[in-house]
Design a protein around this motif. Structure first.
Motif, PDB file in Angstrom:
ATOM      1  N   GLY A  61      16.389   1.796 -27.415  1.00 28.29           N
ATOM      2  CA  GLY A  61      15.258   0.884 -27.252  1.00 28.29           C
ATOM      3  C   GLY A  61      15.705  -0.565 -27.239  1.00 28.29           C
ATOM      4  O   GLY A  61      16.881  -0.876 -27.481  1.00 28.29           O
ATOM      5  N   GLY A  62      14.766  -1.467 -26.954  1.00 29.69           N
ATOM      6  CA  GLY A  62      15.090  -2.882 -26.939  1.00 29.69           C
ATOM      7  C   GLY A  62      14.024  -3.692 -26.241  1.00 29.69           C
ATOM      8  O   GLY A  62      12.929  -3.196 -25.965  1.00 29.69           O
ATOM      9  N   LEU A  63      14.382  -4.949 -25.964  1.00 31.25           N
ATOM     10  CA  LEU A  63      13.484  -5.870 -25.276  1.00 31.25           C
ATOM     11  C   LEU A  63      13.928  -5.998 -23.826  1.00 31.25           C
ATOM     12  O   LEU A  63      15.112  -6.240 -23.549  1.00 31.25           O
ATOM     13  N   VAL A  64      12.991  -5.840 -22.914  1.00 34.08           N
ATOM     14  CA  VAL A  64      13.312  -5.912 -21.490  1.00 34.08           C
ATOM     15  C   VAL A  64      12.170  -6.596 -20.755  1.00 34.08           C
ATOM     16  O   VAL A  64      11.008  -6.521 -21.186  1.00 34.08           O
ATOM     17  N   ALA A  70       9.535  -7.149 -17.625  1.00 31.68           N
ATOM     18  CA  ALA A  70       8.788  -6.270 -16.732  1.00 31.68           C
ATOM     19  C   ALA A  70       9.590  -6.031 -15.462  1.00 31.68           C
ATOM     20  O   ALA A  70      10.191  -6.956 -14.912  1.00 31.68           O
ATOM     21  N   GLY A  71       9.611  -4.782 -15.021  1.00 32.27           N
ATOM     22  CA  GLY A  71      10.393  -4.400 -13.854  1.00 32.27           C
ATOM     23  C   GLY A  71      11.776  -3.886 -14.192  1.00 32.27           C
ATOM     24  O   GLY A  71      12.461  -3.331 -13.329  1.00 32.27           O
ATOM     25  N   GLY A  72      12.185  -4.079 -15.437  1.00 41.09           N
ATOM     26  CA  GLY A  72      13.504  -3.645 -15.864  1.00 41.09           C
ATOM     27  C   GLY A  72      13.555  -2.173 -16.237  1.00 41.09           C
ATOM     28  O   GLY A  72      12.570  -1.436 -16.081  1.00 41.09           O
ATOM     29  N   SER A  73      14.725  -1.755 -16.724  1.00 43.06           N
ATOM     30  CA  SER A  73      14.954  -0.352 -17.057  1.00 43.06           C
ATOM     31  C   SER A  73      15.584  -0.216 -18.440  1.00 43.06           C
ATOM     32  O   SER A  73      16.284  -1.118 -18.908  1.00 43.06           O
ATOM     33  N   LEU A  74      15.320   0.918 -19.059  1.00 44.51           N
ATOM     34  CA  LEU A  74      15.966   1.306 -20.306  1.00 44.51           C
ATOM     35  C   LEU A  74      16.207   2.804 -20.268  1.00 44.51           C
ATOM     36  O   LEU A  74      15.446   3.540 -19.625  1.00 44.51           O
TER      37      LEU A  74
END
Length: 124
Positions: A9-12, A14-18
């Motif tokens: 998990g983490g901070l991303v 909008a539009g990003g991926s994890l």
């Protein structure tokens, strides 16, 4: 006893991926269905995705269909959740869960163990 440990998990933006991972122990991992659920602040836990014992079938919540992919590696006792095109509405704590059955289940009540969760925050 059964243990599930989520990570990734983490901070991303909008539009990003994890990519979330869940390492399981204490149960014959390859014999049971697995699922991912999430819980946003002030809301109930909701279904995200589930996969059968063999990985042959997967099911998704309508809100994540086409953006998220659940997979499993039975040799590594690990289940994954690839999350693409993330939206602020995907923010929450993501829980990995295991059910005492082989087939996929979309209801949290059907699962008997879950991990501590991993925080996913999507900024706009």
């Amino acid at each position: 006893q059964v243990q599930l440990v989520e990570s990734g998990g983490g901070l991303v933006q909008a539009g990003g991926s994890l990519r979330l991972s869940c390492a399981a122990s204490g149960r014959t991992f390859s014999s049971y269905a697995m699922g991912w659920f999430r819980q946003a602040p002030g809301k109930e836990r909701e279904f995200v995705a589930t996969i059968t014992w063999s990985g042959g079938s997967t099911y998704y919540a309508d809100s994540v269909k086409g953006r998220f992919t659940i997979t499993r590696d039975n040799d590594k006792n690990t289940v994954y959740l690839q999350m693409n095109s993330l939206k602020p509405g995907d923010t929450g704590v993501y829980y990995c869960e295991t059910a005492p059955v082989r087939w996929a289940i979309q209801n949290h009540a059907g699962y008997d163990y879950w991990g501590q969760g991993t925080q996913v925050t999507v900024s706009s």
